[in-house]
Design an enzyme around this catalytic site. Sequence first.
Site, PDB file in Angstrom:
ATOM      1  N   HIS A  34       0.642  -1.027  -0.508  1.00  0.00           N
ATOM      2  CA  HIS A  34       0.171  -0.066   0.013  1.00  0.00           C
ATOM      3  C   HIS A  34       1.053   1.205  -0.223  1.00  0.00           C
ATOM      4  O   HIS A  34       2.243   0.626   0.059  1.00  0.00           O
ATOM      5  CB  HIS A  34      -1.285   0.277   0.867  1.00  0.00           C
ATOM      6  N   HIS A  76       0.960   5.184   1.125  1.00  0.00           N
ATOM      7  CA  HIS A  76       0.743   6.273   2.189  1.00  0.00           C
ATOM      8  C   HIS A  76       0.966   7.934   1.084  1.00  0.00           C
ATOM      9  O   HIS A  76       2.528   8.514   0.704  1.00  0.00           O
ATOM     10  CB  HIS A  76       1.953   6.355   2.807  1.00  0.00           C
ATOM     11  N   GLU A  88       5.851   8.610   5.291  1.00  0.00           N
ATOM     12  CA  GLU A  88       5.850   8.297   6.830  1.00  0.00           C
ATOM     13  C   GLU A  88       7.065   8.205   8.163  1.00  0.00           C
ATOM     14  O   GLU A  88       7.477   8.957   8.572  1.00  0.00           O
ATOM     15  CB  GLU A  88       4.930   7.140   7.241  1.00  0.00           C
ATOM     16  N   HIS A 134       4.535   0.876   1.625  1.00  0.00           N
ATOM     17  CA  HIS A 134       5.187  -0.198   2.106  1.00  0.00           C
ATOM     18  C   HIS A 134       4.543  -1.665   1.908  1.00  0.00           C
ATOM     19  O   HIS A 134       3.309  -1.784   1.527  1.00  0.00           O
ATOM     20  CB  HIS A 134       3.736   0.458   3.128  1.00  0.00           C
ATOM     21  N   THR A 150       1.937   1.745  11.810  1.00  0.00           N
ATOM     22  CA  THR A 150       2.006   3.112  11.821  1.00  0.00           C
ATOM     23  C   THR A 150       0.341   3.266  12.377  1.00  0.00           C
ATOM     24  O   THR A 150      -0.161   4.258  11.732  1.00  0.00           O
ATOM     25  CB  THR A 150       2.191   3.728  10.987  1.00  0.00           C
ATOM     26  N   THR A 151      -0.246   2.548  11.810  1.00  0.00           N
ATOM     27  CA  THR A 151      -1.967   3.189  12.178  1.00  0.00           C
ATOM     28  C   THR A 151      -2.197   1.501  13.584  1.00  0.00           C
ATOM     29  O   THR A 151      -2.211   0.603  13.242  1.00  0.00           O
ATOM     30  CB  THR A 151      -2.612   3.155  11.570  1.00  0.00           C
TER      31      THR A 151
HETATM   32  C1  SG4 Z   1      -2.711   1.566   6.416  1.00  0.00           C
HETATM   33  O1  SG4 Z   1      -3.564   1.845   7.018  1.00  0.00           O
HETATM   34  C2  SG4 Z   1      -2.505   0.755   5.175  1.00  0.00           C
HETATM   35  O2  SG4 Z   1      -4.391  -0.019   4.410  1.00  0.00           O
HETATM   36  C3  SG4 Z   1      -3.016  -1.228   6.018  1.00  0.00           C
HETATM   37  O3  SG4 Z   1      -3.515  -2.381   5.339  1.00  0.00           O
HETATM   38  C4  SG4 Z   1      -2.160  -1.312   6.764  1.00  0.00           C
HETATM   39  O4  SG4 Z   1      -2.342  -2.140   7.655  1.00  0.00           O
HETATM   40  C5  SG4 Z   1      -1.958  -0.184   7.968  1.00  0.00           C
HETATM   41  O5  SG4 Z   1      -1.588   0.972   7.139  1.00  0.00           O
HETATM   42  C6  SG4 Z   1      -1.055  -0.231   8.701  1.00  0.00           C
HETATM   43  O6  SG4 Z   1       0.626  -0.558   7.717  1.00  0.00           O
HETATM   44  O7  SG4 Z   1       2.386  -0.909   7.037  1.00  0.00           O
HETATM   45  N1  SG4 Z   1       1.412   0.876   7.608  1.00  0.00           N
HETATM   46  S1  SG4 Z   1       1.679   0.003   7.885  1.00  0.00           S
HETATM   47  O8  SG4 Z   1       2.332  -0.114   9.547  1.00  0.00           O
HETATM   48  O9  SG4 Z   1      -0.988  -3.530   6.541  1.00  0.00           O
HETATM   49  C7  SG4 Z   1      -1.767  -3.332   7.959  1.00  0.00           C
HETATM   50  C8  SG4 Z   1      -4.602  -2.987   5.561  1.00  0.00           C
HETATM   51  O10 SG4 Z   1      -5.407  -2.731   5.665  1.00  0.00           O
HETATM   52  C9  SG4 Z   1      -1.957  -4.602   8.927  1.00  0.00           C
HETATM   53  C10 SG4 Z   1      -5.012  -3.937   4.417  1.00  0.00           C
HETATM   54 ZN    ZN Z   2       2.142   1.868   5.480  1.00  0.00          ZN
END
Ligand code: SG4
Ligand code: ZN
Length: 241
Positions: free
Chosen positions: A94, A96, A106, A119, A189-190
């Site tokens: 995904h 950011h 981030e 990421h 991070t979320t």
């Molecule tokens: C973003 O919100 C993604 O859309 C999430 O992906 C992701 O959650 C979240 O960031 C945290 O991931 O690499 N930035 S991070 O720490 O990968 C996860 C989904 O919700 C669990 C699919």
């Molecule tokens: Zn992320």
Amino acid sequence: YLSLLFLGWLTSPSAWHNKYPVAHGSRQSPIDIVPHQASRDPNLSQIVLNYDRCTSINISNNGHSVVVEFDDTDDRSVIQGGPLDNPYRLKQFHFHWGEKGCEGSEHTVSGNSYASELHLVHWNAVKYKTFDEAATAPDGLAVLGIFLDVRCFFKCLYCLSYDKTKYGFFPKCLLPSSLHYWTYLGSLTTPPLHESVIWIVLKDPITVSEKQVRSCQTWPLLDLYCPLLNNADRNKRIFVS
Ligand code: SG4
Ligand code: ZN
């Protein structure tokens, strides 16, 4: 207006600790990376990415970010080496993006942001049975972070549409030429902010055009991935929620 304000307060990162106390934990991400303060670890080997036969199963846009998910029922796409004790399976990637286009990353480097951050989320399928189980374990996840710099990206677009069978869904041209990295133990991070991520952040960014960044804010990466999908696939795989 007041309820919107309240919602804003509830959902802003500074309020996450109300619902997720781990927001005040000891290995929270993202961080500011200060290169000269990072120590060289001679035991760290190169990271190796093996994405050659990876197939995507779903592309979705939640309004904030596009998520591309992969079939993770076997080890067809893994990252290994570097700080990792065993291969970690690719689950999804995904992006950011910032609201204004130039400060969307981030992680920061000496206080400076990049336009965006990609990421690639992997999980430890050797030690854990499911992604969800891995996501709460201290060595459960490995996220590869790649900065996107704003410049000309069209070369890469051609490369993407060039040969699907050769590159798989995630072509090597979406990676910088060097895989030098910073690594640290961190978190999602979320929310739920689990402290389960071995972060590997590449030092070199890949480049994107300004036009691409603008279109990505409304419809992230659709342009970029369209060449890979036939019309039927597009209707099947892409939805907006
Ligand atoms: C973003 O919100 C993604 O859309 C999430 O992906 C992701 O959650 C979240 O960031 C945290 O991931 O690499 N930035 S991070 O720490 O990968 C996860 C989904 O919700 C669990 C699919
Ligand atoms: Zn992320």
